[in-house]
Design a protein around this motif. Sequence first.
Motif, mmCIF file in Angstrom:
data_model
loop_
_atom_site.group_PDB
_atom_site.id
_atom_site.type_symbol
_atom_site.label_atom_id
_atom_site.label_comp_id
_atom_site.label_asym_id
_atom_site.label_seq_id
_atom_site.Cartn_x
_atom_site.Cartn_y
_atom_site.Cartn_z
ATOM 1 N N GLY A 184 0.806 -1.212 0.000
ATOM 2 C CA GLY A 184 0.000 0.000 0.000
ATOM 3 C C GLY A 184 0.840 1.264 0.000
ATOM 4 N N SER A 185 1.957 1.260 0.739
ATOM 5 C CA SER A 185 2.818 2.440 0.796
ATOM 6 C C SER A 185 3.490 2.702 -0.538
ATOM 7 C CB SER A 185 3.872 2.257 1.895
ATOM 8 O OG SER A 185 3.266 2.081 3.165
ATOM 9 N N ILE A 186 3.969 1.649 -1.203
ATOM 10 C CA ILE A 186 4.632 1.830 -2.499
ATOM 11 C C ILE A 186 3.645 2.341 -3.538
ATOM 12 C CG2 ILE A 186 5.775 0.607 -4.381
ATOM 13 C CD1 ILE A 186 7.034 -1.212 -2.268
ATOM 14 N N LEU A 187 2.443 1.799 -3.560
ATOM 15 C CA LEU A 187 1.444 2.269 -4.518
ATOM 16 C C LEU A 187 1.060 3.726 -4.239
ATOM 17 C CD1 LEU A 187 -0.877 -0.871 -4.782
ATOM 18 C CD2 LEU A 187 0.870 -0.095 -6.381
ATOM 19 N N ALA A 188 0.983 4.104 -2.969
ATOM 20 C CA ALA A 188 0.674 5.491 -2.638
ATOM 21 C C ALA A 188 1.809 6.418 -3.065
ATOM 22 C CB ALA A 188 0.416 5.623 -1.134
ATOM 23 N N ALA A 190 7.961 0.173 -12.425
ATOM 24 C CA ALA A 190 8.885 -0.518 -11.529
ATOM 25 C C ALA A 190 8.360 -0.517 -10.093
ATOM 26 C CB ALA A 190 10.258 0.138 -11.597
ATOM 27 N N MET A 191 7.823 0.610 -9.642
ATOM 28 C CA MET A 191 7.278 0.674 -8.288
ATOM 29 C C MET A 191 6.069 -0.239 -8.132
ATOM 30 S SD MET A 191 7.673 4.769 -7.512
ATOM 31 C CE MET A 191 7.146 4.641 -5.796
ATOM 32 N N ASN A 192 5.197 -0.257 -9.141
ATOM 33 C CA ASN A 192 4.038 -1.148 -9.075
ATOM 34 C C ASN A 192 4.465 -2.611 -9.144
ATOM 35 O OD1 ASN A 192 1.129 0.307 -9.417
ATOM 36 N ND2 ASN A 192 2.744 1.573 -10.278
ATOM 37 N N GLY A 193 5.486 -2.905 -9.953
ATOM 38 C CA GLY A 193 5.991 -4.268 -10.007
ATOM 39 C C GLY A 193 6.597 -4.701 -8.687
ATOM 40 N N LEU A 194 7.316 -3.790 -8.032
ATOM 41 C CA LEU A 194 7.876 -4.096 -6.718
ATOM 42 C C LEU A 194 6.772 -4.374 -5.708
ATOM 43 C CD1 LEU A 194 10.299 -4.287 -4.791
ATOM 44 C CD2 LEU A 194 10.131 -1.801 -4.474
ATOM 45 N N ALA A 195 5.700 -3.588 -5.762
ATOM 46 C CA ALA A 195 4.573 -3.807 -4.843
ATOM 47 C C ALA A 195 3.933 -5.173 -5.085
ATOM 48 C CB ALA A 195 3.538 -2.690 -5.025
ATOM 49 N N ILE A 196 3.766 -5.561 -6.351
ATOM 50 C CA ILE A 196 3.177 -6.868 -6.661
ATOM 51 C C ILE A 196 4.094 -7.996 -6.190
ATOM 52 C CG2 ILE A 196 2.478 -8.384 -8.554
ATOM 53 C CD1 ILE A 196 1.597 -5.857 -10.060
ATOM 54 N N TYR A 197 5.417 -7.815 -6.385
ATOM 55 C CA TYR A 197 6.370 -8.845 -5.947
ATOM 56 C C TYR A 197 6.329 -9.017 -4.426
ATOM 57 C CZ TYR A 197 10.818 -11.002 -4.732
ATOM 58 O OH TYR A 197 11.777 -11.819 -4.188
ATOM 59 N N ARG A 246 3.908 -8.318 -2.415
ATOM 60 C CA ARG A 246 2.634 -8.930 -2.015
ATOM 61 C C ARG A 246 2.627 -10.430 -2.276
ATOM 62 N NH1 ARG A 246 -2.164 -7.260 -5.648
ATOM 63 N NH2 ARG A 246 -1.025 -8.748 -6.964
ATOM 64 N N ASN A 247 3.084 -10.848 -3.446
ATOM 65 C CA ASN A 247 3.022 -12.266 -3.807
ATOM 66 C C ASN A 247 4.090 -13.095 -3.097
ATOM 67 O OD1 ASN A 247 0.913 -11.689 -5.549
ATOM 68 N ND2 ASN A 247 2.228 -11.490 -7.331
ATOM 69 N N HIS A 248 5.267 -12.508 -2.833
ATOM 70 C CA HIS A 248 6.379 -13.275 -2.281
ATOM 71 C C HIS A 248 6.327 -13.386 -0.760
ATOM 72 C CE1 HIS A 248 10.341 -15.144 -2.509
ATOM 73 N NE2 HIS A 248 10.725 -14.375 -1.507
ATOM 74 N N PHE A 249 5.881 -12.329 -0.098
ATOM 75 C CA PHE A 249 5.952 -12.306 1.371
ATOM 76 C C PHE A 249 4.587 -12.463 2.037
ATOM 77 C CE2 PHE A 249 9.682 -9.915 -0.051
ATOM 78 C CZ PHE A 249 10.683 -10.587 0.637
ATOM 79 N N GLN A 250 3.511 -12.384 1.271
ATOM 80 C CA GLN A 250 2.194 -12.484 1.897
ATOM 81 C C GLN A 250 1.956 -13.893 2.412
ATOM 82 O OE1 GLN A 250 -1.082 -11.554 -0.666
ATOM 83 N NE2 GLN A 250 -2.405 -10.948 1.017
ATOM 84 N N LYS A 251 1.429 -14.000 3.614
ATOM 85 C CA LYS A 251 1.168 -15.289 4.230
ATOM 86 C C LYS A 251 -0.287 -15.675 4.029
ATOM 87 C CE LYS A 251 4.634 -14.710 7.889
ATOM 88 N NZ LYS A 251 4.888 -14.675 9.359
ATOM 89 N N ARG A 252 -0.499 -16.978 3.836
ATOM 90 C CA ARG A 252 -1.848 -17.523 3.699
ATOM 91 C C ARG A 252 -2.258 -18.109 5.030
ATOM 92 N NH1 ARG A 252 -3.476 -15.180 -0.973
ATOM 93 N NH2 ARG A 252 -1.884 -15.449 -2.577
ATOM 94 N N TRP A 253 -3.271 -17.532 5.628
ATOM 95 C CA TRP A 253 -3.685 -17.994 6.957
ATOM 96 C C TRP A 253 -4.719 -19.107 6.833
ATOM 97 C CZ3 TRP A 253 -0.370 -15.921 10.136
ATOM 98 C CH2 TRP A 253 0.140 -14.642 9.866
#
Length: 298
Positions: A212-216, A282-289, A291-298
Amino acid sequence: MSAPATTPPSLRKTRGSGERSPRSIAFAIVLWACLVVAVLFLLTLIVTTLVDGWDRLDSRLFTEYPSSRPQEAGARPAILGSIWVVGTTAVLTIPIGVAAAVYLEEFADRNTWYNRIIELNIQNLAAVPAIIYGMLALGILTLFGVQQKNIVIGAALALTLLILPVVIIATRESIRAVPREIRDGSLALGATPWQTTWRQVLPAAVPGIATGSILALSRALGEAAPLLLLGALTFVSFDPNGLLSGYTTMPIQIFGWTARPQAAFHELAAATSILLLALLLAMNGLAIYIRNHFQKRW
């Protein structure tokens, strides 16, 4: 002999209703047509910009200063100014936004009237036009007696006001996504509410907060209207060197070059637009990376 089973009226399908009705099909066709037209216009704009600015996307764009002669001009001050302004905005926005979100989500009493007003205002401020935040920053600087408004800290203040509601909302959603069981387990082991939030909830919410911070910040990077209201310069022949320094940014430099009648300046504006678009992607790609790489599935 048993009576035949009848379908309840509420479950009967009427002719012409549902997803395959003529109205639904016509509405879907209109939606797809609008999407195709929007994508075609976007692709046309991107291709046209690439064609116009490709020849000037060279080292001079990064090393040279603006000049009255377009063949010698570059966007070095605008690139450095964007780094200064967005970097200062990040330093101001992220700690305040995360702290406000943690308070509202974990510690605030939602039944009190002032907390309800704060939450309502945060949701409404996320949709306010950018120019309003420029006017607000201008009023704040005037209130504190700042004579020179076109400085880095003034621009960062305007952009902080612009993206702060977005950061707060994104952080709250990330914190809310952390399961309640993690909090209960930490509290059951003797941790205080603050220790639970600091050591369990926030680390688990970092991927969403970072996204959210990177997209903002990517939105702040592309803003020009509030900065122009603060008197941001369109012609800068020096490097910004501090929070009280004059500045320009890439959107403002693009605005200044497109206002010139010479075609060579339009090529410079197109080349700078390509650079700005690449940074945003690049910033949006970093945000997607993240989210997908570090987000945990509960």
